[in-house]
Scaffold this motif. Structure first.
Motif, PDB file in Angstrom:
ATOM      1  N   LEU A  98      55.304  22.975  35.643  1.00 17.63           N
ATOM      2  CA  LEU A  98      56.738  23.099  35.395  1.00 17.63           C
ATOM      3  C   LEU A  98      57.135  24.481  34.890  1.00 17.63           C
ATOM      4  N   ILE A  99      56.722  24.813  33.679  1.00 19.63           N
ATOM      5  CA  ILE A  99      57.295  25.997  33.031  1.00 19.63           C
ATOM      6  C   ILE A  99      56.788  27.290  33.647  1.00 19.63           C
ATOM      7  N   ALA A 100      55.494  27.406  33.770  1.00 21.72           N
ATOM      8  CA  ALA A 100      54.885  28.694  34.131  1.00 21.72           C
ATOM      9  C   ALA A 100      54.617  28.844  35.616  1.00 21.72           C
ATOM     10  N   TYR A 101      55.137  27.960  36.398  1.00 24.70           N
ATOM     11  CA  TYR A 101      54.777  27.947  37.813  1.00 24.70           C
ATOM     12  C   TYR A 101      55.974  28.212  38.711  1.00 24.70           C
ATOM     13  N   GLU A 102      55.706  28.926  39.791  1.00 22.79           N
ATOM     14  CA  GLU A 102      56.759  29.158  40.753  1.00 22.79           C
ATOM     15  C   GLU A 102      56.968  27.910  41.597  1.00 22.79           C
ATOM     16  N   GLN A 103      58.191  27.817  42.111  1.00 22.59           N
ATOM     17  CA  GLN A 103      58.517  26.711  42.998  1.00 22.59           C
ATOM     18  C   GLN A 103      58.509  27.215  44.435  1.00 22.59           C
ATOM     19  N   TYR A 104      58.035  26.371  45.312  1.00 20.44           N
ATOM     20  CA  TYR A 104      58.035  26.686  46.734  1.00 20.44           C
ATOM     21  C   TYR A 104      59.078  25.821  47.415  1.00 20.44           C
TER      22      TYR A 104
ATOM     23  N   TYR B  33      59.909  32.773  31.632  1.00 17.38           N
ATOM     24  CA  TYR B  33      59.354  33.265  32.882  1.00 17.38           C
ATOM     25  C   TYR B  33      60.487  33.745  33.781  1.00 17.38           C
ATOM     26  N   PHE B  35      61.539  35.223  37.723  1.00 20.79           N
ATOM     27  CA  PHE B  35      61.133  35.106  39.119  1.00 20.79           C
ATOM     28  C   PHE B  35      62.103  35.895  40.009  1.00 20.79           C
ATOM     29  N   TYR B  37      63.245  35.680  44.178  1.00 18.83           N
ATOM     30  CA  TYR B  37      63.143  34.993  45.449  1.00 18.83           C
ATOM     31  C   TYR B  37      63.945  35.766  46.486  1.00 18.83           C
ATOM     32  N   ARG B  50      56.420  36.191  39.938  1.00 22.69           N
ATOM     33  CA  ARG B  50      56.629  35.533  38.655  1.00 22.69           C
ATOM     34  C   ARG B  50      56.118  36.466  37.566  1.00 22.69           C
ATOM     35  N   ARG B  95      63.334  30.881  33.616  1.00 22.22           N
ATOM     36  CA  ARG B  95      63.033  29.575  33.027  1.00 22.22           C
ATOM     37  C   ARG B  95      62.481  29.783  31.633  1.00 22.22           C
TER      38      ARG B  95
END
Lengths: 114, 115
Positions: A98-104, B33, B35, B37, B50, B95
Motif C-alpha cells: 500500500l504505502i511504499a509501493y507504486e500502482q500499476y 512517497y 511518484f 506517472y 517512486r 502518498r
C-alpha cells in the motif's frame, strides 16, 4: 507478465442502464484500486481492496456505485442506474503493497452515458 | 491535508529541447512517497518513478531525471533532449504514511513536443 486487464475498453450506454466494468489485477498483487478520471476533477480514488476486502470506499460518489472483488483475480465496478455525469474514464490499478509501493494501472474503460 | 500542485497546465517545446515539469507537494507526514506517472495519448497511466521522503538523491534514468528537494517540497521532473514520443500528460502524486493509503494526484502537465 500481463499487466492489469480491464474490460470493456469503451462502453456507451443510455441513462438509467446498468453498467459493469471489469478488472483483472496483476497476479500476486494484494491491493486493487478503482479510479475515475474526468477533466473537471482529475484522477479520483473511488475504492480500494486488500486481499479482496474493501478497505476504503469513501470515494464512491453515491449509492449507485458498487464494487466487488469475489476473488484475487477479478473485480467489478457497477453503476446502477447510470447517469450522464458518470461519463469518465475508469481505471483499475493494482499493487504489491500500500504505502511504499507504486500502482500499476490498466488501460482504462471510457464510459459514455447518453 | 495533502495536496499536489502542478502549476504548469501545458508546456510546448520543440524536439531536442530540455524541459522541466514542476511538482510541489504539501503533507504533514514525515514519511511519504512521491511518484510520477505518464499518460500518453493512448490513455494508459505508466509508472515512471517512486521516491521516499528519506531519500533526497537525484535520480537519472536515460533522458529522464528527477530532482527531489524537501526544503522546497518539490519533486521536479526533467526530460533532456525531448522527443515527440515524450508528448503526454505527466502526473505527480503523493502518498503519506498516515493517510490511509490514498494516492493524491496533481492535475497533470500536458507536454507537447513538436518536431
Amino acid at each position: 507478465d500481463a499487466g492489469v486487464i480491464q474490460s470493456p475498453r469503451h462502453e456507451v450506454t443510455e441513462m438509467g442502464q446498468e453498467v459493469t466494468l471489469r478488472c483483472k489485477p496483476i497476479s500476486g498483487h494484494d491491493y486493487l484500486f478503482w479510479y475515475r478520471q474526468t477533466m473537471m476533477r482529475g484522477l479520483e480514488l473511488l475504492i480500494y481492496f486488500n486481499n479482496n476486502v474493501p478497505i476504503d470506499d469513501s470515494g464512491m460518489p453515491e449509492d449507485r456505485f458498487s464494487a466487488k472483488m469475489p476473488n484475487a483475480s477479478f473485480s467489478t465496478l457497477k453503476i446502477q442506474p447510470s447517469e450522464p455525469r458518470d461519463s469518465a474514464v475508469y481505471f483499475c490499478a493494482s499493487s504489491l503493497g500500500l504505502i511504499a509501493y507504486e500502482q500499476y494501472f490498466g488501460p482504462g474503460t471510457r464510459l459514455t452515458v447518453t | 491535508a495533502q495536496k499536489v500542485t502542478q502549476a504548469q497546465t501545458e508546456i510546448s517545446v520543440v524536439e531536442k529541447e530540455d524541459v522541466t515539469l514542476d511538482c510541489v507537494y504539501e503533507t504533514r507526514d514525515t514519511t511519504y512517497y512521491l511518484f510520477w506517472y505518464k499518460q500518453p495519448p493512448s490513455g494508459e497511466l505508466v509508472f515512471l518513478i517512486r521516491r521516499n521522503s528519506f531519500d533526497e538523491q537525484n535520480e537519472i534514468s536515460g533522458r529522464y531525471s528527477w530532482n527531489f528537494q524537501k526544503s522546497t517540497s518539490s519533486f521536479n521532473f526533467t526530460i533532456t533532449a525531448s522527443q515527440v514520443v515524450d508528448s503526454a500528460v505527466y502526473f505527480c502524486a503523493l502518498r503519506g504514511s498516515n493517510q490511509g493509503g490514498k494516492l493524491i494526484f496533481g492535475q497533470g502537465t500536458e507536454l507537447s513536443v513538436k518536431p
